[in-house]
Structures are given as C-alpha cells and as structure tokens.
Scaffold this motif. Structure first.
Motif, PDB file in Angstrom:
ATOM      1  N   GLU A  85    -100.376  -4.426 -97.732  1.00  0.00           N
ATOM      2  CA  GLU A  85     -99.735  -3.184 -98.136  1.00  0.00           C
ATOM      3  C   GLU A  85     -98.227  -3.248 -97.930  1.00  0.00           C
ATOM      4  OE1 GLU A  85    -100.971   0.146 -95.743  1.00  0.00           O
ATOM      5  OE2 GLU A  85    -100.321  -0.776 -93.876  1.00  0.00           O
ATOM      6  N   LEU A  86     -97.526  -2.541 -98.786  1.00  0.00           N
ATOM      7  CA  LEU A  86     -96.072  -2.451 -98.675  1.00  0.00           C
ATOM      8  C   LEU A  86     -95.696  -1.637 -97.446  1.00  0.00           C
ATOM      9  CD1 LEU A  86     -93.185  -2.795 -99.899  1.00  0.00           C
ATOM     10  CD2 LEU A  86     -93.620  -0.635-101.096  1.00  0.00           C
ATOM     11  N   VAL A  87     -94.681  -2.112 -96.733  1.00  0.00           N
ATOM     12  CA  VAL A  87     -94.145  -1.367 -95.598  1.00  0.00           C
ATOM     13  C   VAL A  87     -92.786  -0.772 -95.955  1.00  0.00           C
ATOM     14  CG1 VAL A  87     -93.352  -1.512 -93.207  1.00  0.00           C
ATOM     15  CG2 VAL A  87     -95.368  -2.823 -93.945  1.00  0.00           C
ATOM     16  N   ALA A  88     -91.891  -1.608 -96.465  1.00  0.00           N
ATOM     17  CA  ALA A  88     -90.550  -1.155 -96.814  1.00  0.00           C
ATOM     18  C   ALA A  88     -89.901  -2.180 -97.725  1.00  0.00           C
ATOM     19  CB  ALA A  88     -89.689  -0.952 -95.557  1.00  0.00           C
ATOM     20  N   PHE A  89     -88.915  -1.736 -98.523  1.00  0.00           N
ATOM     21  CA  PHE A  89     -88.153  -2.679 -99.336  1.00  0.00           C
ATOM     22  C   PHE A  89     -86.712  -2.210 -99.433  1.00  0.00           C
ATOM     23  CE2 PHE A  89     -87.467  -0.419-103.292  1.00  0.00           C
ATOM     24  CZ  PHE A  89     -88.500   0.499-103.364  1.00  0.00           C
ATOM     25  N   ILE A  90     -85.862  -3.170 -99.803  1.00  0.00           N
ATOM     26  CA  ILE A  90     -84.443  -2.903 -99.974  1.00  0.00           C
ATOM     27  C   ILE A  90     -83.995  -3.611-101.241  1.00  0.00           C
ATOM     28  CG2 ILE A  90     -83.811  -4.846 -98.451  1.00  0.00           C
ATOM     29  CD1 ILE A  90     -81.387  -3.117 -97.561  1.00  0.00           C
ATOM     30  N   THR A  91     -83.214  -2.914-102.054  1.00  0.00           N
ATOM     31  CA  THR A  91     -82.766  -3.496-103.314  1.00  0.00           C
ATOM     32  C   THR A  91     -81.420  -4.198-103.150  1.00  0.00           C
ATOM     33  OG1 THR A  91     -81.601  -1.510-104.023  1.00  0.00           O
ATOM     34  CG2 THR A  91     -83.961  -1.652-104.540  1.00  0.00           C
ATOM     35  N   SER A  92     -81.010  -4.888-104.188  1.00  0.00           N
ATOM     36  CA  SER A  92     -79.750  -5.627-104.135  1.00  0.00           C
ATOM     37  C   SER A  92     -78.552  -4.697-103.984  1.00  0.00           C
ATOM     38  CB  SER A  92     -79.587  -6.500-105.375  1.00  0.00           C
ATOM     39  OG  SER A  92     -79.657  -5.705-106.542  1.00  0.00           O
TER      40      SER A  92
ATOM     41  N   GLY B 257     -88.625  -7.176 -99.496  1.00  0.00           N
ATOM     42  CA  GLY B 257     -89.417  -6.199 -98.770  1.00  0.00           C
ATOM     43  C   GLY B 257     -90.304  -6.830 -97.729  1.00  0.00           C
ATOM     44  N   TRP B 258     -90.945  -5.958 -96.989  1.00  0.00           N
ATOM     45  CA  TRP B 258     -91.917  -6.356 -95.983  1.00  0.00           C
ATOM     46  C   TRP B 258     -93.260  -5.732 -96.329  1.00  0.00           C
ATOM     47  CZ3 TRP B 258     -91.114  -9.890 -92.259  1.00  0.00           C
ATOM     48  CH2 TRP B 258     -89.804 -10.214 -91.938  1.00  0.00           C
ATOM     49  N   TYR B 259     -94.275  -6.562 -96.255  1.00  0.00           N
ATOM     50  CA  TYR B 259     -95.654  -6.129 -96.418  1.00  0.00           C
ATOM     51  C   TYR B 259     -96.408  -6.487 -95.140  1.00  0.00           C
ATOM     52  CZ  TYR B 259     -95.060  -5.545-101.502  1.00  0.00           C
ATOM     53  OH  TYR B 259     -94.670  -5.128-102.749  1.00  0.00           O
ATOM     54  N   ARG B 260     -97.538  -5.858 -94.943  1.00  0.00           N
ATOM     55  CA  ARG B 260     -98.371  -6.230 -93.800  1.00  0.00           C
ATOM     56  C   ARG B 260     -99.833  -6.220 -94.222  1.00  0.00           C
ATOM     57  NH1 ARG B 260     -97.418  -0.869 -89.995  1.00  0.00           N
ATOM     58  NH2 ARG B 260     -98.610   0.633 -91.264  1.00  0.00           N
TER      59      ARG B 260
ATOM     60  N   VAL C 192     -92.915   3.365 -96.468  1.00  0.00           N
ATOM     61  CA  VAL C 192     -94.122   4.160 -96.622  1.00  0.00           C
ATOM     62  C   VAL C 192     -94.177   5.242 -95.547  1.00  0.00           C
ATOM     63  CG1 VAL C 192     -95.387   2.292 -97.708  1.00  0.00           C
ATOM     64  CG2 VAL C 192     -95.456   2.534 -95.228  1.00  0.00           C
ATOM     65  N   ASP C 193     -94.972   6.274 -95.808  1.00  0.00           N
ATOM     66  CA  ASP C 193     -95.017   7.429 -94.911  1.00  0.00           C
ATOM     67  C   ASP C 193     -95.429   7.047 -93.488  1.00  0.00           C
ATOM     68  OD1 ASP C 193     -96.203   9.845 -97.392  1.00  0.00           O
ATOM     69  OD2 ASP C 193     -94.201   9.090 -96.921  1.00  0.00           O
TER      70      ASP C 193
ATOM     71  N   LYS D   3     -97.348   1.264 -82.862  1.00  0.00           N
ATOM     72  CA  LYS D   3     -98.698   1.782 -82.608  1.00  0.00           C
ATOM     73  C   LYS D   3     -99.710   0.656 -82.825  1.00  0.00           C
ATOM     74  CE  LYS D   3     -97.356   6.259 -84.595  1.00  0.00           C
ATOM     75  NZ  LYS D   3     -97.682   7.262 -85.631  1.00  0.00           N
ATOM     76  N   PRO D   4    -100.876   0.757 -82.227  1.00  0.00           N
ATOM     77  CA  PRO D   4    -101.895  -0.280 -82.450  1.00  0.00           C
ATOM     78  C   PRO D   4    -102.212  -0.480 -83.936  1.00  0.00           C
ATOM     79  CG  PRO D   4    -102.511   1.066 -80.579  1.00  0.00           C
ATOM     80  CD  PRO D   4    -101.295   1.713 -81.183  1.00  0.00           C
ATOM     81  N   GLU D   5    -102.130   0.579 -84.715  1.00  0.00           N
ATOM     82  CA  GLU D   5    -102.423   0.437 -86.146  1.00  0.00           C
ATOM     83  C   GLU D   5    -101.325  -0.298 -86.916  1.00  0.00           C
ATOM     84  OE1 GLU D   5    -102.468   3.259 -84.314  1.00  0.00           O
ATOM     85  OE2 GLU D   5    -101.728   4.981 -85.483  1.00  0.00           O
ATOM     86  N   ASP D   6    -100.227  -0.622 -86.263  1.00  0.00           N
ATOM     87  CA  ASP D   6     -99.196  -1.447 -86.894  1.00  0.00           C
ATOM     88  C   ASP D   6     -99.523  -2.934 -86.778  1.00  0.00           C
ATOM     89  OD1 ASP D   6     -96.788   0.811 -85.518  1.00  0.00           O
ATOM     90  OD2 ASP D   6     -97.474   0.728 -87.603  1.00  0.00           O
TER      91      ASP D   6
END
Length: 115
Positions: A46-53, A35-38, A60-61, A86-89
C-alpha cells in the motif's frame, strides 16, 4: 534505468521514531515522483506517501500527522520521517520512483514496531 536503495529500518517500540532513506541513482532526471509503500505480512502493498518533482506531497490518512516525506535534491535522496509509530505500521517499506515509461522499486527495508 534507476536504482533505489533504502536504509533506516529496524525495530522500535510503540511511540518511537525512525527515519527511512532512499538513495536514487542512474537516470534521476527522468523521475517525476518518488514515494514510499509498505507491505505487512499477508497484506497487499500500500502507498504511504509520495513527493513529486515540484515538491508536492501526499500521504494516506493512517499516517497523517505522524509521517513526513521529504527530499534532498543535492543527495538524490528521499526520506520518510516516521513518528509516533504504532504496531500496525510494521512491515517492509519500499521506495518507489515513477518515470514516464515505468516504475522502479527498491528491495525494501523492514520496520518492526513492538514492545
């Protein structure tokens, strides 16, 4: 052991795109999700996205419809395509790998979204 190396961060204007890459090496067979966190300055990671095997994904929303996580098994690499930024990214983006025994983290790559 698993080693993770991120790349692809940088500066981009609002509305722009970036693609992050995370190359995994070592005991890859033991990984069941990546996954990716930021982490923004002064904020918690915080978690952004993940992918399983088995290629199930979740995000996230706040990034739905803008970010896409994917993987290339031949290259042992996971990607995060980020559109309409977005700047908040803005923040340091970390790659994560989960095994049955522990979590692994990359060193992070900085993404800055500003005009």
């Amino acid at each position: 052991q698993v080693q993770l190396v991120e790349s692809g961060g940088g500066w981009v204007q609002p509305g722009g795109s970036l693609r992050l890459s995370c190359a995994a090496s070592g005991s890859i067979i033991s990984i069941y999700s990546m996954g990716w966190y930021r982490q923004a300055t002064g904020q918690v990671r915080e978690l952004v996205a993940f992918i399983t095997s088995d290629d199930n994904t979740s995000d996230v929303d706040s990034v739905k419809g803008r970010f896409t996580i994917s993987r290339d098994n031949a290259k042992d690499t996971v990607y995060l395509q980020m559109n309409s930024l977005k700047p908040e990214d803005t923040g340091v983006y970390y790659c994560n790998a989960e095994t049955s025994t522990r979590s692994y983290w990359g060193k992070g790559t900085l993404v800055t979204v500003s005009s």
